[in-house]
Design a protein around this motif. Structure first.
Motif, mmCIF file in Angstrom:
data_model
loop_
_atom_site.group_PDB
_atom_site.id
_atom_site.type_symbol
_atom_site.label_atom_id
_atom_site.label_comp_id
_atom_site.label_asym_id
_atom_site.label_seq_id
_atom_site.Cartn_x
_atom_site.Cartn_y
_atom_site.Cartn_z
ATOM 1 N N MET A 164 -2.934 -22.525 -3.506
ATOM 2 C CA MET A 164 -3.069 -21.395 -2.616
ATOM 3 C C MET A 164 -2.592 -20.112 -3.290
ATOM 4 N N ILE A 165 -1.489 -20.214 -4.017
ATOM 5 C CA ILE A 165 -0.947 -19.030 -4.679
ATOM 6 C C ILE A 165 -1.950 -18.485 -5.685
ATOM 7 N N ARG A 166 -2.517 -19.365 -6.504
ATOM 8 C CA ARG A 166 -3.490 -18.947 -7.522
ATOM 9 C C ARG A 166 -4.718 -18.314 -6.881
ATOM 10 N N GLU A 167 -5.206 -18.896 -5.819
ATOM 11 C CA GLU A 167 -6.382 -18.356 -5.148
ATOM 12 C C GLU A 167 -6.110 -16.972 -4.556
ATOM 13 N N LEU A 200 -6.138 -14.568 -7.488
ATOM 14 C CA LEU A 200 -7.516 -14.322 -7.922
ATOM 15 C C LEU A 200 -8.252 -13.373 -6.987
ATOM 16 N N ALA A 201 -7.909 -13.427 -5.712
ATOM 17 C CA ALA A 201 -8.543 -12.557 -4.717
ATOM 18 C C ALA A 201 -7.871 -11.186 -4.635
ATOM 19 N N GLY A 202 -6.796 -10.990 -5.431
ATOM 20 C CA GLY A 202 -6.089 -9.713 -5.394
ATOM 21 C C GLY A 202 -5.210 -9.539 -4.175
ATOM 22 N N LEU A 203 -4.808 -10.659 -3.584
ATOM 23 C CA LEU A 203 -3.961 -10.629 -2.389
ATOM 24 C C LEU A 203 -2.557 -11.085 -2.742
ATOM 25 N N PRO A 204 -1.581 -10.694 -1.943
ATOM 26 C CA PRO A 204 -0.228 -11.191 -2.158
ATOM 27 C C PRO A 204 -0.170 -12.698 -1.916
ATOM 28 N N GLY A 205 0.772 -13.338 -2.567
ATOM 29 C CA GLY A 205 0.948 -14.778 -2.366
ATOM 30 C C GLY A 205 1.303 -15.102 -0.929
ATOM 31 N N PRO A 206 1.010 -16.327 -0.508
ATOM 32 C CA PRO A 206 1.336 -16.726 0.862
ATOM 33 C C PRO A 206 2.840 -16.838 1.069
ATOM 34 N N VAL A 207 3.244 -16.715 2.307
ATOM 35 C CA VAL A 207 4.648 -16.872 2.675
ATOM 36 C C VAL A 207 4.756 -18.190 3.444
ATOM 37 N N TYR A 208 5.652 -19.055 2.987
ATOM 38 C CA TYR A 208 5.848 -20.349 3.628
ATOM 39 C C TYR A 208 7.115 -20.295 4.462
ATOM 40 N N LYS A 219 0.540 2.623 -10.638
ATOM 41 C CA LYS A 219 0.111 2.803 -12.025
ATOM 42 C C LYS A 219 -0.237 4.268 -12.225
ATOM 43 N N GLN A 220 0.034 4.734 -13.419
ATOM 44 C CA GLN A 220 -0.238 6.125 -13.758
ATOM 45 C C GLN A 220 -1.678 6.220 -14.259
ATOM 46 N N VAL A 221 -2.418 7.168 -13.727
ATOM 47 C CA VAL A 221 -3.805 7.361 -14.138
ATOM 48 C C VAL A 221 -4.019 8.810 -14.550
ATOM 49 N N GLY A 222 -5.030 9.040 -15.342
ATOM 50 C CA GLY A 222 -5.322 10.402 -15.767
ATOM 51 C C GLY A 222 -4.391 10.866 -16.862
ATOM 52 N N PHE A 223 -4.201 12.153 -16.913
ATOM 53 C CA PHE A 223 -3.386 12.776 -17.950
ATOM 54 C C PHE A 223 -1.909 12.491 -17.737
ATOM 55 N N LYS A 224 -1.173 12.464 -18.835
ATOM 56 C CA LYS A 224 0.281 12.365 -18.738
ATOM 57 C C LYS A 224 0.838 13.771 -18.580
ATOM 58 N N GLY A 225 2.038 13.845 -18.018
ATOM 59 C CA GLY A 225 2.642 15.161 -17.824
ATOM 60 C C GLY A 225 2.186 15.783 -16.524
ATOM 61 N N ARG A 226 1.840 17.063 -16.595
ATOM 62 C CA ARG A 226 1.478 17.809 -15.383
ATOM 63 C C ARG A 226 0.336 17.220 -14.587
ATOM 64 N N GLY A 227 -0.621 16.586 -15.253
ATOM 65 C CA GLY A 227 -1.785 16.069 -14.561
ATOM 66 C C GLY A 227 -1.656 14.634 -14.101
ATOM 67 N N SER A 228 -0.458 14.077 -14.178
ATOM 68 C CA SER A 228 -0.260 12.665 -13.813
ATOM 69 C C SER A 228 -0.537 12.417 -12.348
ATOM 70 N N LYS A 229 -1.267 11.335 -12.125
ATOM 71 C CA LYS A 229 -1.523 10.851 -10.771
ATOM 72 C C LYS A 229 -1.119 9.390 -10.751
ATOM 73 N N TYR A 230 -0.732 8.927 -9.600
ATOM 74 C CA TYR A 230 -0.287 7.549 -9.437
ATOM 75 C C TYR A 230 -1.064 6.894 -8.303
ATOM 76 N N THR A 231 -1.541 5.682 -8.562
ATOM 77 C CA THR A 231 -2.258 4.909 -7.554
ATOM 78 C C THR A 231 -1.629 3.530 -7.448
ATOM 79 N N MET A 232 -2.061 2.761 -6.470
ATOM 80 C CA MET A 232 -1.553 1.399 -6.288
ATOM 81 C C MET A 232 -2.046 0.515 -7.428
ATOM 82 N N VAL A 233 -1.224 -0.448 -7.821
ATOM 83 C CA VAL A 233 -1.618 -1.386 -8.857
ATOM 84 C C VAL A 233 -2.735 -2.276 -8.365
ATOM 85 N N HIS A 234 -2.642 -2.786 -7.150
ATOM 86 C CA HIS A 234 -3.674 -3.709 -6.628
ATOM 87 C C HIS A 234 -4.657 -2.972 -5.777
#
Length: 103
Positions: free
Chosen positions: A1-4, A7-15, A88-103
């Protein structure tokens, strides 16, 4: 279940177990206040992650504005979120830095 889930880009299950039985909870997204707090994020960082979740992106000046802090602290805290693989940092470093979610 954890692997699946991974693979689907979802958080692991909570038991969990209670008196009525054993349960598995599948979550659509981990990025809620409780989970982020469990990761040891500060209130400012939690606000930023929730901002990105809603807006799709955050820049340093957004972080400063929503948390009423200066550029140096904002930069350090955003980098910490990158190191923790939440943003995660995307785009230019420094003044133009933007940050988005990893997943």
């Amino acid at each position: 279940m954890i692997r699946e889930c991974e693979l689907a880009g979802l958080p692991g299950p909570v038991y969990f177990y209670d008196m009525s039985g054993f349960f598995v909870e599948f979550r659509k997204d981990n990025y809620n206040e409780d989970y982020l707090s469990e990761l040891g994020l500060s209130e400012r960082q939690i606000r930023a992650v929730l901002f990105v979740k809603e807006q799709g992106v955050i820049i340093n000046s957004d972080y400063q504005k929503i948390n009423a802090i200066g550029k140096t602290f904002a930069t350090k805290e955003l980098q910490n979120l990158v190191e923790k693989r939440i943003l995660k940092q995307v785009g230019f470093k420094g003044r133009g830095s933007k940050y988005t979610m990893v997943h």
